[in-house]
Design a protein around this motif. Sequence first.
Motif, PDB file in Angstrom:
ATOM      1  N   ASN A 199       4.196   0.782 -17.314  1.00  0.00           N
ATOM      2  CA  ASN A 199       5.519   0.251 -17.655  1.00  0.00           C
ATOM      3  C   ASN A 199       6.351   0.169 -16.378  1.00  0.00           C
ATOM      4  OD1 ASN A 199       7.806  -0.552 -18.966  1.00  0.00           O
ATOM      5  ND2 ASN A 199       8.202   1.409 -19.955  1.00  0.00           N
ATOM      6  N   THR A 200       6.188  -0.930 -15.642  1.00  0.00           N
ATOM      7  CA  THR A 200       6.784  -1.053 -14.314  1.00  0.00           C
ATOM      8  C   THR A 200       7.468  -2.397 -14.139  1.00  0.00           C
ATOM      9  OG1 THR A 200       5.074   0.372 -13.353  1.00  0.00           O
ATOM     10  CG2 THR A 200       6.320  -1.022 -11.820  1.00  0.00           C
ATOM     11  N   THR A 201       8.651  -2.373 -13.507  1.00  0.00           N
ATOM     12  CA  THR A 201       9.363  -3.593 -13.123  1.00  0.00           C
ATOM     13  C   THR A 201       9.579  -3.563 -11.621  1.00  0.00           C
ATOM     14  OG1 THR A 201      10.536  -3.570 -15.241  1.00  0.00           O
ATOM     15  CG2 THR A 201      11.409  -5.015 -13.527  1.00  0.00           C
ATOM     16  N   ILE A 202       9.382  -4.695 -10.971  1.00  0.00           N
ATOM     17  CA  ILE A 202       9.582  -4.820  -9.528  1.00  0.00           C
ATOM     18  C   ILE A 202      10.810  -5.691  -9.279  1.00  0.00           C
ATOM     19  CG2 ILE A 202       8.575  -5.517  -7.329  1.00  0.00           C
ATOM     20  CD1 ILE A 202       5.806  -5.305  -8.723  1.00  0.00           C
TER      21      ILE A 202
ATOM     22  N   ALA B 122       0.819  -1.215   0.000  1.00  0.00           N
ATOM     23  CA  ALA B 122       0.000   0.000   0.000  1.00  0.00           C
ATOM     24  C   ALA B 122       0.854   1.267   0.000  1.00  0.00           C
ATOM     25  CB  ALA B 122      -0.933  -0.007   1.209  1.00  0.00           C
ATOM     26  N   SER B 123       1.954   1.264   0.755  1.00  0.00           N
ATOM     27  CA  SER B 123       2.804   2.466   0.819  1.00  0.00           C
ATOM     28  C   SER B 123       3.398   2.798  -0.549  1.00  0.00           C
ATOM     29  CB  SER B 123       3.929   2.269   1.837  1.00  0.00           C
ATOM     30  OG  SER B 123       3.428   2.170   3.140  1.00  0.00           O
ATOM     31  N   ILE B 124       3.879   1.783  -1.259  1.00  0.00           N
ATOM     32  CA  ILE B 124       4.474   2.007  -2.579  1.00  0.00           C
ATOM     33  C   ILE B 124       3.433   2.533  -3.552  1.00  0.00           C
ATOM     34  CG2 ILE B 124       5.317   0.762  -4.620  1.00  0.00           C
ATOM     35  CD1 ILE B 124       7.571   1.303  -2.764  1.00  0.00           C
ATOM     36  N   VAL B 125       2.249   1.936  -3.541  1.00  0.00           N
ATOM     37  CA  VAL B 125       1.192   2.351  -4.469  1.00  0.00           C
ATOM     38  C   VAL B 125       0.761   3.792  -4.195  1.00  0.00           C
ATOM     39  CG1 VAL B 125      -1.205   1.936  -5.149  1.00  0.00           C
ATOM     40  CG2 VAL B 125       0.378   0.012  -4.912  1.00  0.00           C
ATOM     41  N   LEU B 126       0.536   4.126  -2.928  1.00  0.00           N
ATOM     42  CA  LEU B 126       0.097   5.479  -2.593  1.00  0.00           C
ATOM     43  C   LEU B 126       1.200   6.501  -2.809  1.00  0.00           C
ATOM     44  CD1 LEU B 126      -2.040   4.853   0.615  1.00  0.00           C
ATOM     45  CD2 LEU B 126      -2.853   5.441  -1.667  1.00  0.00           C
ATOM     46  N   THR B 127       2.445   6.117  -2.538  1.00  0.00           N
ATOM     47  CA  THR B 127       3.575   7.020  -2.776  1.00  0.00           C
ATOM     48  C   THR B 127       3.704   7.320  -4.265  1.00  0.00           C
ATOM     49  OG1 THR B 127       4.785   6.281  -0.819  1.00  0.00           O
ATOM     50  CG2 THR B 127       6.080   7.251  -2.614  1.00  0.00           C
TER      51      THR B 127
ATOM     52  N   GLY C 112       2.317  -8.577  -0.677  1.00  0.00           N
ATOM     53  CA  GLY C 112       2.691  -7.245  -1.149  1.00  0.00           C
ATOM     54  C   GLY C 112       3.069  -7.232  -2.612  1.00  0.00           C
ATOM     55  N   LEU C 113       3.774  -8.270  -3.057  1.00  0.00           N
ATOM     56  CA  LEU C 113       4.127  -8.367  -4.476  1.00  0.00           C
ATOM     57  C   LEU C 113       2.881  -8.450  -5.343  1.00  0.00           C
ATOM     58  CD1 LEU C 113       7.201 -10.744  -4.933  1.00  0.00           C
ATOM     59  CD2 LEU C 113       7.054  -8.310  -5.443  1.00  0.00           C
TER      60      LEU C 113
ATOM     61  N   HIS D 117      -1.727  -3.335  -9.032  1.00  0.00           N
ATOM     62  CA  HIS D 117      -1.962  -1.899  -9.168  1.00  0.00           C
ATOM     63  C   HIS D 117      -1.069  -1.240 -10.216  1.00  0.00           C
ATOM     64  CE1 HIS D 117      -4.327  -2.417  -5.517  1.00  0.00           C
ATOM     65  NE2 HIS D 117      -4.821  -1.219  -5.739  1.00  0.00           N
ATOM     66  N   PHE D 118      -0.018  -1.923 -10.641  1.00  0.00           N
ATOM     67  CA  PHE D 118       0.845  -1.369 -11.675  1.00  0.00           C
ATOM     68  C   PHE D 118       0.731  -2.140 -12.988  1.00  0.00           C
ATOM     69  CE2 PHE D 118       2.832   0.441  -7.940  1.00  0.00           C
ATOM     70  CZ  PHE D 118       3.272   1.693  -8.370  1.00  0.00           C
TER      71      PHE D 118
END
Length: 217
Positions: A183-186, A141-146, A171-172, A178-179
């Motif tokens: 164009n996102t890489t984790i 949640a923190s990463i998404v909201l940030t 979390g993953l 949500h991404f």
Amino acid sequence: MIRILDRENTLLNRFVAQMRDVNVQGDSMRFRRNLERAGEIMAYEISKSLRYARHTVETPLGAAEVSLPDEPIVIATILRAGLPFHQGFLNYFDDAQNAFVSAYRRYSKDGSFNIHVEYISTCELSGKTLLLVDPMLATGASIVLTHRALVEKAGMPQRTIIASVIASEEGLEYTKKHFSAQNTTIWCGTVDAELTVKSYIVPGIGDAGDLAYGDKM
């Protein structure tokens, strides 16, 4: 795309092991340094995925052709636990711009919490590569909201790279969901299976901010 580094042999495992070890992690200076070294190793690995361009460098004896990263990078982190990890990335991407976000858990009496974003310092993000780094990816949640707060303030980056030392499976999945349209890489060092009822990763490392900088009120 998700990259999990401990599925290959990597020196990162040594520093993650020390961060987990209750007999080692009590040394806050060493804990911060291990977070920083984790950032350096992950920066190196991530650098292999960037776009490169050929350049000519003049030496005292002639000219040398080199391939150099060719993307404008912004490194962003969440205060306060992310600071040593951020520094590791900045040691390698030393010409990057930087962004900082204050996001914290605001707890209710029943023990539930919401993520509250209070402070944002960032440059323009449009057309750039955003490197969003946070040591622990617990609920996601923190990463998404940030990311949402940064985009609302500074524009949509051309692509986003998320980096964490330890992630939970939950979390993953939340972050990937949500991404999914972007164009996102984790990237993460390792993945743990469980979260406690208070959303701490198990076995995890405990509270990264407290281990790095001392207990908070």
